[in-house]
Enzyme design. Structure first.
Site, mmCIF file in Angstrom:
data_model
loop_
_atom_site.group_PDB
_atom_site.id
_atom_site.type_symbol
_atom_site.label_atom_id
_atom_site.label_comp_id
_atom_site.label_asym_id
_atom_site.label_seq_id
_atom_site.Cartn_x
_atom_site.Cartn_y
_atom_site.Cartn_z
ATOM 1 N N ASP A 172 0.803 -1.227 0.000
ATOM 2 C CA ASP A 172 0.000 0.000 0.000
ATOM 3 C C ASP A 172 0.837 1.279 0.000
ATOM 4 O O ASP A 172 0.317 2.352 -0.278
ATOM 5 C CB ASP A 172 -0.972 -0.001 1.189
ATOM 6 C CG ASP A 172 -2.100 -1.006 0.961
ATOM 7 O OD1 ASP A 172 -2.315 -1.397 -0.206
ATOM 8 O OD2 ASP A 172 -2.743 -1.399 1.940
ATOM 9 N N TYR A 216 -10.153 -0.998 1.823
ATOM 10 C CA TYR A 216 -9.767 -0.939 3.233
ATOM 11 C C TYR A 216 -9.527 0.488 3.707
ATOM 12 O O TYR A 216 -9.109 1.353 2.925
ATOM 13 C CB TYR A 216 -8.472 -1.732 3.464
ATOM 14 C CG TYR A 216 -8.734 -3.122 3.976
ATOM 15 C CD1 TYR A 216 -9.384 -3.316 5.190
ATOM 16 C CD2 TYR A 216 -8.347 -4.242 3.251
ATOM 17 C CE1 TYR A 216 -9.634 -4.587 5.663
ATOM 18 C CE2 TYR A 216 -8.603 -5.521 3.724
ATOM 19 C CZ TYR A 216 -9.242 -5.692 4.922
ATOM 20 O OH TYR A 216 -9.491 -6.944 5.389
#
Ligand code: NI
Length: 628
Positions: free
Chosen positions: A292, A376
């Protein structure tokens, strides 16, 4: 101005303009990041100790010329308005940038093979399809490895307000060349029925309960912190708040005011990487392991925070200017939140003979940000406590990444979380980089653990046990693992100083619950994420080593990163050491995680260990007790 102050709007605009003018870039060149090039430690430390030399302002940028397929690292002197360094970085690919998703969505939705694949699934309107880019990792087709590209996954949204990730369009994978902006192919691995549950979570789509009773947190005299630009003083703590496009929230120069002096503890604390590998083998899901930071440029996915919703109480917000993919101003405000929280009892003793109770309340300073990476959402929280403790906490929430399944299909590598959807098993590994400076830069890391003494002449009653210590002398010993049943922890001490008790001042890193790698040694994921093999890594300071799997992760095959860096076997005794702590969570999704998962927490603490000569919060004023 402080030497670590982030680049302001005018500086960012000027840096982008200088780069554009002096490099003759095409207008569609992509700016992966533009940020402050942090001055060297000696300049910062001199400033903090009241002896500032001239502050130099420099910008660091990573730019991709898509047509030439060239990635360039650039340093701009903002004092001299010129590029002082430019370096082509061959063989790397910058992160996937969010502006690109609008570009490739358009060309996918116009592609006849895509429209035909939707038709086979009874979907006539491509506007109802969310197309989400996924990294191809090191699993690209061999003749496509050189192309910066994405494999997109698709989700069905009957209405634009629907939960974007609840209804995967399974088996449909558009593959897009990002730099050349063209569809390579539309893969269709067969129709799986759309899951029926829309997974609504918005309050305007659900019957909600009556509101909870009001809970107001007020500080009539204001908070105990003082802010000067990005410098913060909170009771004994002093630090500087930073934010970078890739790392997000960064804390600099954490020190504790003790007596008459500021005693440094941590020079720089940051998230170094966050990676989420999946365990399902169906379709192309074996490829899922998103970095990420390295693939999605985490810091730019930050949320603007809202008072009363994200943060409760007397809040101070920090703004940081950033640029978007084309170097234009990114309009975000209130991205870092700071406030105080009551945290229950800090210490207490009741004298049973006199019945007198002494109680002090714990209060902590919270500095936090929230980030949204596709499905998320992550909260990155740092807490400072009155007793000298520093805590890192990640909050994991948002929606699950799901795979649509046929009725009755077994789910050995996941769990049925709603009709027709497999919540695929996965882990979240955070790596936190801690550039320590306990009473100065020269620190030594010592591994400490319980030492059990065998019964015998030295232990006639079988009760003897102490603590064993072993110094981590060089990087060849720098990869360590937690051992919770031996209470293993790591002490970072400054051996050039001793207090009146003979202790070298130290902090200890206390690991929390963790998970070992679930992917097999040598597997595609483990070749890229070697840093998850160990809970702690200790390296010698290098300002260019900021990310555990290296700076350029997108489509990387393997390394460089921590496993490669420690091969240098640099000295770690009385050295400027950096600790890298990997904190993992195994997530077997539950039905309760659907449609949105309640927050899961993970993290660790740094606690003073002989840094003070006694409880540093012994002198706190007692709280005002109210009569019942
Ligand atoms: Ni998860």
């Amino acid at each position: 101005m402080h030497p670590l102050d982030p680049l302001g709007r005018e500086e960012l605009d000027r840096a982008v303009q200088i780069i554009r003018d002096q490099m003759n870039l095409p207008p569609d060149a992509l700016f992966e990041q533009v940020r402050l090039k942090e001055p060297c430690k000696s300049a910062v430390n001199a400033f903090n100790s009241g002896n500032p030399s001239d502050i130099t302002r420099e910008a660091f940028a990573v730019v991709l010329d898509r047509s030439a397929d060239e990635v360039c690292e650039i340093v701009v002197s903002l004092d001299e308005n010129k590029i002082t360094s430019r370096e082509l970085i061959p063989g790397v690919r910058i992160s996937f940038l969010s502006e690109e998703s609008a570009e490739f969505r358009k060309i996918i939705c116009e592609h006849p093979d895509f429209l035909a694949a939707l038709e086979r699934r009874g979907i006539s309107d491509p506007e109802q399809v969310l197309v989400e880019g996924f990294a191809v990792a090191n699993l690209a087709e061999s003749d496509e490895k050189h192309l910066r590209h994405t494999r997109a996954h698709c989700f069905f949204r009957e209405h634009p307000e629907d939960n974007a990730y609840a209804r995967p369009i399974e088996g449909l994978v558009p593959v897009v060349d990002l730099n050349n902006r063209k569809v390579l192919r539309i893969e269709d691995n067969g129709v799986v029925p759309l899951p029926p549950d829309r997974g609504d979570y918005r309050s305007d789509r659900l019957d909600t309960r009556p509101p909870l009773a009001p809970l107001e947190i007020t500080q009539p005299d204001g908070p105990d912190f003082r802010v000067n630009g990005y410098a913060v003083e909170w009771l004994n703590w002093r630090f500087h708040v930073g934010f970078t496009p890739k790392e997000g929230l960064v804390l600099h120069t954490l020190s504790f005011h003790d007596g008459e002096i500021d005693r440094p503890v941590v020079y720089r604390a940051s998230l170094s990487e966050l990676v989420v590998p999946y365990g399902d083998t169906a379709g192309d899901h074996y490829m899922n392991h998103s970095f990420d930071l390295g693939e999605t440029i985490f810091g730019k996915q930050v949320n603007s925070l809202k008072l009363g919703c994200d943060c409760l109480g007397e809040i101070y917000y920090f703004d940081f200017d950033q640029v978007d993919e084309l170097g234009n101003p990114l309009d975000l405000s209130q991205i870092v939140c700071m406030h105080e929280e009551d945290y229950g009892v800090l210490w207490k003793h009741t004298d049973a003979h006199t019945q007198r109770s002494e109680v002090r309340r714990s209060r902590r300073l919270v500095v936090s940000s929230f980030f949204t990476i596709g499905n998320y959402d992550y909260g990155i929280f740092w807490y400072l406590y009155l007793d000298g403790t520093i805590e890192f906490e990640a909050k994991l929430t948002g929606t699950l990444y799901l795979r649509a399944i046929t009725e009755g299909e077994p789910t050995p590598y996941g769990s049925l979380v709603a009709p027709g959807v497999n919540g695929m098993v996965h882990e979240h590994y955070f790596n936190i980089r801690l550039d320590m400076s306990v009473d100065g830069d020269a620190n030594t890391v010592v591994e400490m653990q319980a030492d059990r003494v065998p019964s015998g002449p030295d232990n006639p009653h079988g009760n003897a046990h102490g603590v064993s210590e072993s110094v981590i002398t060089s990087e060849s010993e720098g990869a360590r693992n937690a051992a919770p049943k031996d209470s293993r922890f790591w002490k970072i001490e400054n051996r050039s100083r001793s207090n009146r008790l003979g202790w070298h001042p130290a902090y200890k890193l206390m690991p929390g619950p963790n998970v070992a790698p679930m992917h097999q040694p040598g597997s595609p994921f483990m070749r890229r994420a070697g840093f998850v093999e160990h809970d702690l890594w200790v390296t010698a300071y290098d300002p260019d080593e900021l990310h555990a799997p290296g700076q350029y992760v997108n489509q990387s095959e393997c390394g460089p990163g921590l496993p490669q860096w420690i091969e240098k076997d640099r000295n770690l005794v009385d050295a400027d050491v950096v600790l890298w702590h990997t904190v993992g969570v195994l997530h077997l999704p539950r039905p309760e995680d659907f449609p949105v998962m309640p927050v899961e927490y993970t993290g660790f603490m740094l606690k003073p260990f002989g840094f003070f000569e006694r409880n540093p919060a012994i002198d706190l004023a007692p709280p005002l007790c109210r009569k019942p």
